[in-house]
Design an enzyme around this catalytic site. Structure first.
Site, PDB file in Angstrom:
ATOM      1  N   GLY A 173       0.879  -1.160   0.000  1.00 33.77           N
ATOM      2  CA  GLY A 173       0.000   0.000   0.000  1.00 33.77           C
ATOM      3  C   GLY A 173       0.915   1.208   0.000  1.00 33.77           C
ATOM      4  O   GLY A 173       2.049   1.120   0.414  1.00 33.77           O
ATOM      5  N   CYS A 174       0.437   2.360  -0.487  1.00 30.97           N
ATOM      6  CA  CYS A 174       1.409   3.424  -0.686  1.00 30.97           C
ATOM      7  C   CYS A 174       0.793   4.813  -0.689  1.00 30.97           C
ATOM      8  O   CYS A 174      -0.402   4.972  -0.917  1.00 30.97           O
ATOM      9  CB  CYS A 174       2.101   3.269  -2.030  1.00 30.97           C
ATOM     10  SG  CYS A 174       2.869   1.690  -2.232  1.00 30.97           S
ATOM     11  N   GLY A 175       1.660   5.800  -0.473  1.00 25.13           N
ATOM     12  CA  GLY A 175       1.276   7.190  -0.629  1.00 25.13           C
ATOM     13  C   GLY A 175       1.938   7.767  -1.867  1.00 25.13           C
ATOM     14  O   GLY A 175       3.098   7.468  -2.156  1.00 25.13           O
TER      15      GLY A 175
END
Ligand code: SF4
Ligand code: SF4
Lengths: 512, 360
Positions: free
Chosen positions: B11-13
């Site tokens: 998951g990431c920004g």
């Protein structure tokens, strides 16, 4: 000594307390098992093939068919099957014939492959709430698309795409020839293909004129015997198929006994009533890949460039052969695995020749990719597709669509008794006897087949949702979502599938 | 051998900014934005892509290399020498920081393919570079090409975005387009090459999500000469953009019809010409459909793009403020840079947000 040393395979038990002597069973059995004498139903056990027609229709549930519990002395090598076959051949001096698919306990690879599902890091999708797309286009696709804007500012597709066949679910009906199956069976399948917006293949026996109206859903076969092939026939449908081989009997031709050739079959096949219809093992105008190319283009010319499908049995060298077929111009490659069905085949060929469809799909798909020509043809896979799970796994291994034959017949009542070659099918499926054919109502049959495939389609959508994808093209060839259980390393490598327990990142440490 | 190429899921920004007039800003703004998205990362990977940073050497392919060892450097330099003219080379400046322990060594090379190799079997310069990059990544142990485009570069590694920014002195670069990424991998790669952005040529991709169609996307790309070697699903997006836009010349407005295609029920309702085009795109490029939850930001020398999956299972927000386009995984990432921005919107599922740079 005369007579036989063979004991019956099945015993038919009549519960006399229940039997009200309606005598329906006498009529129902296509194999003449029953007679009536001395106020009793008398079964001739050795005639019973366990097709269960009588069991199903006995109003009093008075009939039980059991395997003859006859115990041979235990022997791991000389199995009852071998002993019985020796008995049979020493009595007849003939080749053993059979129907339906290979029934030996070879390892079924589908049953050793499992599918993936989403958990946490990617959400699964609920097929009840979100669209799930199964639409598939079968045929040749260009390498690149060109889109050009014209002077009016309208974008137009410049690339000319060859004709493709649109199907709304990735399941089609396998070729079963008219003659081996009855008119009513064929009609039930035509009706199903039309209703489900998918397609059926004719077998090598042509297409009865009454079924021409279903042409938009039919691919017409041109086999080695050329039975029923005419320019008109070839143009009735949406494509043609050249049959090179069949999974149940790779390397040999077809044999429809004269008993299965009454007037209607003779008309369609264009041969005299009662003659054996023998299709040669090879197509006598195809002795090489160049010859195949000529026939492919002859059929294209004859049909205004409708797609041409080439059907082959899955054999050792299937990948190279399929590549040649695609290069020869075929738009579809139809692969038939060694568990595929048949109306009639020698036991020895049915049971001992060919390779499993799972392997064939994987190696053909991989080879066509390596050669950069996977887009030039679609792969239709057949050879004992038993359930929606088999379809999902076949597609994940690289097939565009699966074809079903036996499963459709089972929906029509077939009990896989393997006696299709006798022409006595009690269910009106693999027979031409009017009294038997009449038992199968095409409307009823079509409804059952449609139910079956609608159920499968729902199941496939459920699997797509669990995989977190909403279009079948994201499953196609996506071996990453398959794992093998209990398969050795070599076969896993051939399939291109990782063993269960290997995740997506587990091998990272070994590299980089 | 069985192909056991793997990928990491995460998951990431994401955050990005682009000035269409090519006004350049230093790396402080994007670092600030990424720091604000800290919750979306776990310190196991971060990176930046910057465009317009090498104006004096903009005609050369800028190869950013990462080395684990002296041997890796020597072997790679020999290889580069064999195939390219090296106009200049230098270590990529880094500074010692508390949080970055035991980093690999970074060098950059400004190169052009040697003429005698061009054109080989119809290859363009770009195709040549791709082949050589893939060779280094798969064939030279301990070496990894972090980026290979002209007038752009990628800086990435293990750490939080602000650590990586500090380490690479991001504040010293001036770019008209910036992309940042912070990562929350679900396993521990411990390898700097595994951080985003992923690149090929000037394409740089950052990605939040998981590509459930990865298996087939990767096989499709392989058929077109792209080897997925980075153990991540994200790299397929970079290659797909390169294939569709540079090699197949699919007009930008149709790229989302391939990567996040509309549903058949909507395609069927289109007018004839459009229906034909979209149907053909799905028929021909079905294996390039990127399926599963994703939001990606893609940079290239022509601008910036953002795309989310066909049912939008991962967040993406875009905003325009004068000449600036911002795309981020959330509004907070944008407001951190442009607090009073008015024109903020949530792109629809499968909608390609396009920012195009004006010609110089
Ligand atoms: S069908 Fe059943 S009830 Fe009728 S005669 Fe046969 S066994 Fe008896
Ligand atoms: S089609 Fe008829 S004869 Fe053939 S296996 Fe099925 S039930 Fe038996």
């Amino acid at each position: 000594m005369n007579g036989t040393v063979l004991q019956p395979e099945f015993l038919v038990r009549i519960d006399e307390d229940r039997c009200d002597q309606c005598k329906r069973c006498l009529e129902y059995c296509g194999f003449g098992t029953f007679s009536f004498a001395n106020d009793k139903i008398l079964p001739n056990h050795s005639k019973c093939v366990a097709c269960h027609r009588c069991v199903t229709f006995c109003p009093e549930l008075a009939i039980t068919v059991v395997e003859n519990p006859l115990s041979f002395r235990n022997h791991a090598n000389w199995t009852p099957r071998h002993i019985r076959d020796v008995f049979k051949q020493s009595e007849t001096g003939g080749m053993l014939l059979t129907g339906m698919g290979n029934d030996l306990p070879y390892r079924i690879l589908f049953d050793h492959l499992v599918l993936d599902a989403c958990q946490v890091t990617n959400p699964s999708i609920d097929p009840l709430r979100e669209p799930m797309e199964l639409r598939t286009y079968l045929g040749r696709k260009p390498d690149v698309l060109e889109i050009k804007r014209n002077e009016q500012g309208t974008d137009l597709l410049k690339t000319n795409i060859e004709k493709n066949i649109k199907i709304e679910l990735p399941i089609v009906f396998a070729p079963m020839s008219y003659g081996s199956i009855s008119f009513n069976t064929m009609k039930a399948i035509c009706m199903s293909a039309a209703k489900l917006n998918t397609l059926m293949y004719t077998g090598e026996g042509g297409l009865p004129r009454d079924l021409y109206p279903y042409g938009d859903h039919i691919i017409l076969q041109c086999a080695s015997g050329r039975f029923g092939v005419s320019p008109e026939y070839l143009n009735v449908g949406i494509g043609t198929q050249i049959k090179i081989g069949q999974g149940a009997k790779p390397g040999i031709g077809g044999h429809l006994p004269g008993e299965k050739i009454p007037e209607n079959i003779s008309q369609t096949r264009m041969i005299p009533v009662g003659t054996d219809a023998l299709s040669p093992a090879p197509q006598h105008d195809i002795y090489s890949i160049e010859d195949l190319r000529m026939l492919i283009y002859a059929l294209k010319e004859a049909t205004g460039y409708k797609p041409v499908c080439v059907k082959i049995a899955a054999v050792h060298n299937v990948a190279a052969i399929a590549s040649g077929i695609v290069r020869a111009g075929a738009d579809l490659v139809y692969l038939d695995g060694f568990r595929g069905g048949t109306g009639a085949a020698p036991n020895i060929v049915r049971d001992h020749v060919g390779i499993p469809i799972e392997v064939a799909i994987a190696v053909v798909d991989e080879r066509l990719r390596e050669e950069g020509i996977r887009n030039k043809a679609s792969i239709v896979a057949a050879g004992s597709i038993r359930c929606a799970a088999d379809v999902c796994k076949a597609i994940a291994l690289g097939a565009d669509a699966c074809a079903i034959g036996t499963a459709a017949l089972i929906a029509l009542g077939c009990h896989v008794c393997q006696k299709c070659y006798t022409g006595n099918c009690s269910w009106g499926i693999a027979t031409q006897k009017p009294e038997l054919v009449g038992r199968l109502d095409p409307e009823w049959g079509a409804e059952r087949i449609c139910n079956l495939l609608e159920a499968w389609a729902t199941e496939i959508k459920e699997v797509l949702g669990a995989l977190g994808i909403n279009a079948v093209e994201s499953l196609r060839g996506n071996k990453e979502r398959l794992r093998g259980i209990g398969l050795d390393r070599t076969i896993l490598e051939v399939l291109g599938v990782k063993p269960a327990g290997i995740g997506m990142g587990d091998y990272y440490e070994n590299r980089g | 051998m069985m192909d056991l190429d793997e990928r990491n899921v995460s998951g990431c920004g994401l955050s990005s900014m682009m000035n269409k007039k090519r006004v350049k800003v230093d790396g402080q703004a994007i670092t600030k934005s990424m720091r604000n998205l800290r919750e979306r990362g776990n310190g196991l990977g971060a990176g930046f892509a910057a465009y317009g940073i090498y104006p004096d050497r903009k005609d050369y392919f800028a190869l950013h290399l990462m080395y684990d060892s002296k041997d890796a450097k020597k072997n790679t330099e020999d290889y580069i020498n064999d195939y390219f003219h090296i106009s200049s080379k230098e270590p990529i400046p880094t500074r010692k920081t508390e949080s970055i322990i035991d980093p690999p060594v970074f060098w950059r090379y400004f190169v052009l393919p040697q003429e005698k190799f061009l054109p080989t079997d119809g290859d363009s310069e770009e195709d040549f570079v791709i082949k050589k990059v893939m060779h280094i990544n798969t064939g030279i142990e301990g070496a990894f090409v972090v980026s290979s485009g002209k007038d752009m570069g990628v800086f990435k590694g293990i750490g939080y975005p602000e650590d990586i920014s500090e380490f690479f002195k991001i504040e010293e670069y001036k770019a008209h387009t910036w992309i940042g990424h912070s990562r929350f991998p679900t396993n521990t790669p411990g390898w700097w090459g595994g951080a985003h952005p992923f690149t090929i040529l000037d394409w740089a991709v950052v990605h939040n999500g998981e590509i459930s169609s990865y298996g087939i996307n990767k096989r499709y790309l392989k058929m077109h000469g792209y080897n997925c070697t980075m153990q991540t699903d994200s790299e397929v997006v970079a290659y797909l953009f390169d294939l569709l836009i540079r090699r197949h010349r699919i007009p930008l407005e149709y790229v989302s019809d391939v990567l996040a295609s509309p549903f058949w029920k909507n395609i069927d309702l289109e007018e004839e010409d459009q229906r034909q085009i979209r149907t053909a795109l799905r028929m021909v490029y079905g294996s390039a459909l990127v399926n599963g939850p994703f939001a990606v930001i893609i940079g290239h020398n022509g601008g910036l793009m953002g795309l989310s999956d066909r049912v939008k299972l991962r967040p993406m927000v875009a905003a325009r403020d004068g000449d600036w386009l911002y795309i981020s995984s959330e509004e907070a990432g944008i407001r951190e840079i442009s607090p009073s921005v008015q024109n903020v919107w949530h792109p629809r599922a499968g909608e390609l947000v396009v920012g195009e740079l004006e010609e110089n």
